[in-house]
Design an enzyme around this catalytic site. Structure first.
Site, PDB file in Angstrom:
ATOM      1  N   SER A   1      31.264   6.506  -9.495  1.00  0.00           N
ATOM      2  CA  SER A   1      32.569   5.213  -9.744  1.00  0.00           C
ATOM      3  C   SER A   1      33.500   5.864  -9.363  1.00  0.00           C
ATOM      4  O   SER A   1      34.371   4.767 -10.222  1.00  0.00           O
ATOM      5  CB  SER A   1      32.219   4.794 -11.624  1.00  0.00           C
ATOM      6  OG  SER A   1      31.351   4.374 -11.909  1.00  0.00           O
TER       7      SER A   1
ATOM      8  N   CYS B   1      37.704   4.771  -1.009  1.00  0.00           N
ATOM      9  CA  CYS B   1      38.043   4.153  -0.095  1.00  0.00           C
ATOM     10  C   CYS B   1      39.698   4.683  -0.248  1.00  0.00           C
ATOM     11  O   CYS B   1      41.021   4.759   1.088  1.00  0.00           O
ATOM     12  CB  CYS B   1      38.296   3.019  -0.316  1.00  0.00           C
ATOM     13  SG  CYS B   1      37.476   1.538  -0.093  1.00  0.00           S
TER      14      CYS B   1
ATOM     15  N   ASN C   1      30.428  -4.011  -4.755  1.00  0.00           N
ATOM     16  CA  ASN C   1      30.959  -4.464  -6.474  1.00  0.00           C
ATOM     17  C   ASN C   1      30.139  -6.094  -6.507  1.00  0.00           C
ATOM     18  O   ASN C   1      30.010  -5.718  -7.354  1.00  0.00           O
ATOM     19  CB  ASN C   1      31.962  -4.695  -6.368  1.00  0.00           C
ATOM     20  CG  ASN C   1      33.095  -3.156  -7.166  1.00  0.00           C
ATOM     21  OD1 ASN C   1      32.533  -2.677  -8.271  1.00  0.00           O
ATOM     22  ND2 ASN C   1      33.521  -2.348  -6.206  1.00  0.00           N
TER      23      ASN C   1
END
Lengths: 452, 452
Positions: free
Chosen positions: B39, B43, B308
């Site tokens: 997780s 980016c 997501n």
């Protein structure tokens, strides 16, 4: 075709310019303007007064009367229309400088673009020197002149858009500033819980906000200028006072001529910006009420964006097109220093007044991914109709770049999207701009949990 | 119910977390992750490498394996799945540290979230020390280590998202930087005319962009590390090289198991994120292709936002809800220094490849009202279908706060609005944020003039 325009700002000049550009010699356009300026950014005045705009008042003027005349428009400045006679298709007017010189103008089509004026309640002392407005460029010149007298203390009366912007101007000018309002928190166009964030921001910048404490009297000093503002709780010293008590549509001419005015106070127009019941009278801008697409009711929300759109629609329709102004959704933005404030649609309080069965969620996040050291806090509130899940409104208070994000909410509200559909939207993400879930989508997700 | 997840990042962990939160003890969830991190914000790596994020790699980790385990998920790190057997509902795997230790996992439902890997064309020397990737946190650690050797020159190979972001990182790190790309201008996801504005911005920051000049060889110095990059035109010195050649979906496991893969290379899923033809295999994130709502065709656009959303939808569906992922519109954003770059929908070039009959307009305006001394330039391109007037896409290149405005365009494109409808939108305006006509609306107005 003879077209007469009353008012030389956004709606008046943009409809006139549009029409002239399209019809050329086939149309004679006369514009009566009771100011000496045309086509200027009234919204820019607080920033000009704050010292953030280089240059004099002409910096805010998009197009001067001379430029408009060069484009073939007969612009009369310093001329005030006094009577509209719809039956004779005639308007009477006077030169403001010499009220003995009465004139009259015949028209085939009339465009009423008389704008708005500041609300001026009968508070004792409201006309004292040093009690200032920022509604027109001439007001701005007077304010800048007053600021050059080196005032030390300021009181801003009213904490709506103009009040908040003038509070910022006072901070920029180094004044010790108190802001007074009738409401408990600034910006009654957002809910009280969101408005409290503006109070906090004011406090951080040394501005004292006093809610539920309206001004009851302006007190004169020995020199006859304002020296203080009285409220139920005491007296605040004020070398200078800025009024931000809201505006009202200037409809005296329209009312006297029998044109229809709604409960909001604005002139009633149809979706082509025609005055209701009049084939050849058009109106737009700050003197009209608009169709609010969320409430379904007329609303008086005077803004330059609507005024320019009205002008475009009127110009197109008069030139033979079929153009429609489909209404508004109550989008607005401003800022206090680095705190940006934006809203769209209905607030929770407005929705409840309209007996909507609403769910709301308020979330706090950051303007960038949280791991950036310069990410700022950002608060988003969403208001949803429990009956059909539609988003009724949104509010944002947050740091730099937070505000303009209201536009995706505005586009969603415009399209009657549900909170669930908002959650599906493909919104932009990169760490310098947002977390991976857009703040508005985080709010949508939160409120969905309350709808189950 | 036994759920097995392959991949411990956005889709994998968000589906697992969502499902565990909803079903609790009723579900056993095992996650196989071939990295040691879960997780995390891939980016964010360019910004971390640039030095803009305080702290080590854990700063980019939203939730560690330990935290996930605390929430009841059986997360195995350093474990690589080797075979998916859909018929036996079984996955084989090995410990990466000890490939002798083979394991197998039975499942009722499988979630394939294997992500993407960097494209690595067979350019001679591409494996030299000093030729760096920024795809994983471990890549980032190697890059930061290399930057601590005080390199002086850098070549960035590829000018897509990662290339542009790494060019910024090189500027932040004070490196003399050359960026090479096969295309004539940076950012092939926007049209060439808009990409040219990025080249200008690079020039202003001292970065040399060389278009239509791909790297042909990485040259080793005497120490065996990279020392230069060869192209058809010459050799550029490079103490360090960053690769930004794009990514490909990691689908080897899926392909070997017979799962369907589209022409884009991504796994084919239905609108519930189920792998097409498999009742109990789900997939999402950077290893799948998505339905593009504008082109109507599948598209491979790997982004954390989609990953997501996929995770949420899979988690909801597995817990008995009926959740849909209705597709994407190709929204994306990044920046090079203070130049923000955003896009949505189809570019002119993409639309033409799809044989759409398009009209376009490109306008230049400012991020604030023009009379603000700190207003920055902002360029907007709109692409419209001549046949029905619908907005097919938009592109923005501009100064601070320009980029996130793509979201109102994205919401308009999502809702299939026409340029004329865009012009009607009630978007926010105040002088510190925009001119009175929103830049996107100015572009819409301009393109409407070409449709008549």
């Amino acid at each position: 075709m003879r077209v007469l325009v009353i008012g030389g700002d956004a709606t008046g000049m943009s409809s006139a310019s549009q029409l002239k550009r399209r019809l050329g010699e086939a149309v004679d356009i006369t514009v009566l303007n009771d100011q000496r300026w045309t086509s200027y950014s009234a919204c820019g005045i607080p920033y000009w007064v704050a010292g953030e705009v280089a240059g004099g008042p002409e910096s805010l003027v998009a197009r001067s009367p001379e430029k408009h005349r060069d484009n073939g428009l007969d612009v009369r400045v310093g001329v005030r229309a006094t009577v509209i006679n719809p039956h004779q298709k005639q308007v009477s007017a006077v030169e403001i400088a010499d009220s003995a010189t009465s004139m009259s103008f015949d028209y085939d089509h009339l465009i009423v673009a008389t704008g708005a004026g500041p609300l001026q309640p009968p508070i004792p002392g409201i006309d004292l020197p040093g009690v200032l407005r920022t509604h027109t460029l001439d007001d701005g010149l007077i304010a800048i002149d007053a600021l050059e007298q080196m005032p030390r203390t300021a009181v801003v009366v009213g904490a709506g858009f103009i009040g908040v912007e003038m509070a910022e101007a006072c901070v920029q000018r180094g004044l010790e500033t108190v802001v007074l309002d009738l409401a408990p928190e600034p910006m009654a166009v957002i809910d009280t819980d969101m408005g409290a964030l503006i109070t906090e921001s004011m406090k951080r910048h040394g501005v004292t906000f006093k809610g539920q404490e309206p001004a009851t009297e302006f007190i004169a000093g020995p020199d006859g200028r304002v020296s203080g503002v009285r409220t139920a709780n005491g007296t605040y010293p004020a070398d200078i006072v800025f009024l931000g008590l809201g505006v009202r549509p200037r409809t005296e001419l329209a009312v006297a001529a029998g044109l229809p005015v709604g409960r909001s106070g604005g002139i009633q127009i149809d979706d082509h910006c025609r005055v209701q019941g009049y084939e050849n009278i058009w109106a737009g801008g700050d003197c009209v009420e608009n169709h609010h697409r969320v409430s379904g009711e007329p609303a008086y929300i005077p803004l330059g964006t609507h005024a320019n759109k009205h002008g475009r629609v009127i110009g197109l329709n008069l030139s033979g097109e079929d153009a429609v102004f489909p209404g508004i959704v109550g989008t607005a933005i401003t800022k206090f220093m680095s705190t940006e404030i934006a809203r769209v649609g209905l607030t929770e309080q407005q929705a409840e007044r309209l007996d909507r069965n609403v769910a709301t969620a308020t979330i706090s996040t950051t303007t960038k991914a949280g791991y950036f050291s310069d990410s700022e806090s950002m608060h988003v509130k969403i208001v949803v109709d429990r009956d059909d899940g539609r988003v009724l409104g949104g509010q944002i208070v947050g740091g730099v770049s937070a505000g303009k994000r209201i536009d995706s909410a505005a586009t969603a509200v415009w399209n009657s999207m549900t909170a669930s559909e908002v959650l599906d939207l493909d919104l932009s993400y990169a760490p310098p701009f947002s977390g991976v879930w857009d703040p508005f989508q985080i709010a949508a997700r939160r409120v969905l949990g309350k709808l189950d």
